[in-house]
Design a protein around this motif. Sequence first.
Motif, PDB file in Angstrom:
ATOM      1  N   ASP A 155      25.983  21.209  10.474  1.00 42.87           N
ATOM      2  CA  ASP A 155      25.145  22.391  10.655  1.00 42.87           C
ATOM      3  C   ASP A 155      25.852  23.312  11.642  1.00 42.87           C
ATOM      4  O   ASP A 155      25.694  23.189  12.858  1.00 42.87           O
ATOM      5  CB  ASP A 155      23.762  21.995  11.190  1.00 42.87           C
ATOM      6  N   THR A 158      23.244  26.998  12.723  1.00 48.34           N
ATOM      7  CA  THR A 158      22.249  27.057  13.798  1.00 48.34           C
ATOM      8  C   THR A 158      22.872  27.386  15.153  1.00 48.34           C
ATOM      9  O   THR A 158      22.383  28.291  15.850  1.00 48.34           O
ATOM     10  CB  THR A 158      21.463  25.737  13.875  1.00 48.34           C
ATOM     11  N   GLN A 206      16.068  21.871  17.490  1.00 51.42           N
ATOM     12  CA  GLN A 206      16.569  21.637  16.137  1.00 51.42           C
ATOM     13  C   GLN A 206      17.010  20.187  15.964  1.00 51.42           C
ATOM     14  O   GLN A 206      16.765  19.576  14.914  1.00 51.42           O
ATOM     15  CB  GLN A 206      17.735  22.581  15.848  1.00 51.42           C
ATOM     16  N   ARG A 209      13.851  18.109  15.682  1.00 48.54           N
ATOM     17  CA  ARG A 209      13.220  18.263  14.365  1.00 48.54           C
ATOM     18  C   ARG A 209      13.962  17.443  13.309  1.00 48.54           C
ATOM     19  O   ARG A 209      13.336  16.797  12.453  1.00 48.54           O
ATOM     20  CB  ARG A 209      13.191  19.743  13.966  1.00 48.54           C
ATOM     21  N   ARG A 210      15.281  17.446  13.360  1.00 49.53           N
ATOM     22  CA  ARG A 210      16.044  16.637  12.419  1.00 49.53           C
ATOM     23  C   ARG A 210      15.783  15.155  12.627  1.00 49.53           C
ATOM     24  O   ARG A 210      15.739  14.383  11.666  1.00 49.53           O
ATOM     25  CB  ARG A 210      17.544  16.934  12.577  1.00 49.53           C
TER      26      ARG A 210
END
Length: 435
Positions: A155, A158, A206, A209-210
């Motif tokens: 990722d 982000t 983030q 949340r993952r």
Amino acid sequence: MRNASLDRRILAITVPAFAALICEPLMLMADTAIVGHLGRAELAALGAASTILSTVVGLCVFLAYGSTATVARHQGAGDQRRALEAALGGVWLALLIGVVLGTLAALTARPLGAALASSDRVADLTTDYLLVASASIPAVLLVLAATGALRGVLDLRTPLVVMIAANVLNVVLTVALVYGADLGMRGAALGLVLAQWAAALALVGQVVRRSRHTHASARLRWPDVTRAGRDGVPLLLRTLSLRAVLLLATLVAAGFGDASLAAHQIATTIVMLLAFALDAFAIAAQTLTGHSLGAGDAAGTREVTRRVIAWGFGFGLAAGVLLAVSAPWVARAFSPDADVRAAAVPALLIVAAIQPLSGVVFVLDGVLIGAGDGVYLAWAGLVALLVYAPVALLIRETDAGFTWLWGAYALFQATRWVTLWLRQRGDRWLVLGAR
């Protein structure tokens, strides 16, 4: 066709990684422009305080590198839950280290400010800035750890979006606090603190949340924290050796006079600028190496290594040619002083000549970091330092001249290339699987 596909994967990581990397110096440039209008003393104080903060952050870059390698390896092995648990271990470690270092920075703000300041007024302003800005240290370390973790799961978007937003927020807040609220240096520091904490909360959020999607626990798990710490120690030692070379080079350059020291700053600035681009390729090497080793793909790892070496060499060659052709104009852009330019141009030509070699060094460093080969990198860094230091000191004692000092830097990079090249040719770093 396989090479074309791999090249696209490398560039898909390199381009956003480079864009995210330059956000941090852009934030400093914005602060410099804003504070510079307050006066000479304020600008000098910002320079002194930024040196302290950047040194602390630079030594802790292992939080990003170690997290990328560990998370990528577990991700490549198909164990997303373990990847996120390892990521959160790095985040917790960053928070703990950040609180300690931030507290120490605040407690030692006055003596540190006095040590680096050029006058009593600058010392007072540096202290004012550090007392507030020290609160940003835990946030910056959280940004490092979370960014490294997100790179590990591929990722890259982000961190880029968050850092761009943080830069904009920093400018808005700093202008408002410095000029609108008339808080001066404290306002500049507060704007930095708020922007960095906003970025930290967004990136850590983030990661959390993952972790929830994979049912990974976000609570403090000491085994993951201590494992992240153990993995980070060799990378810290590697970074210390690199910092020692930069410090020693500056001390030797200062002994040759003001013109040489000014020329040294020009050459160092160009080296650091090129390093951002090369570091982006190194991040691609870290991520892809970790994924392929985690997946148990030795042949794929070798192919990644070959391609990133090609990219590093190619970019270094192009950058070197461009710098060699433009060296007189680059020197002129930085200084109108004829003596400074006369000293800077030969140094820039040496930097240009070693750029292809430097490109290979950066990407091989990334490959071995991605493989978790930090212990070897620590020893390799020490070897390079032990080769460089006596030569640099001999140049100082014999008054050989400033150009020879940058020749010694070329020797340092060549030593790093030898140690890293020999390592990648063997198989001891090709450890397959999740661990």
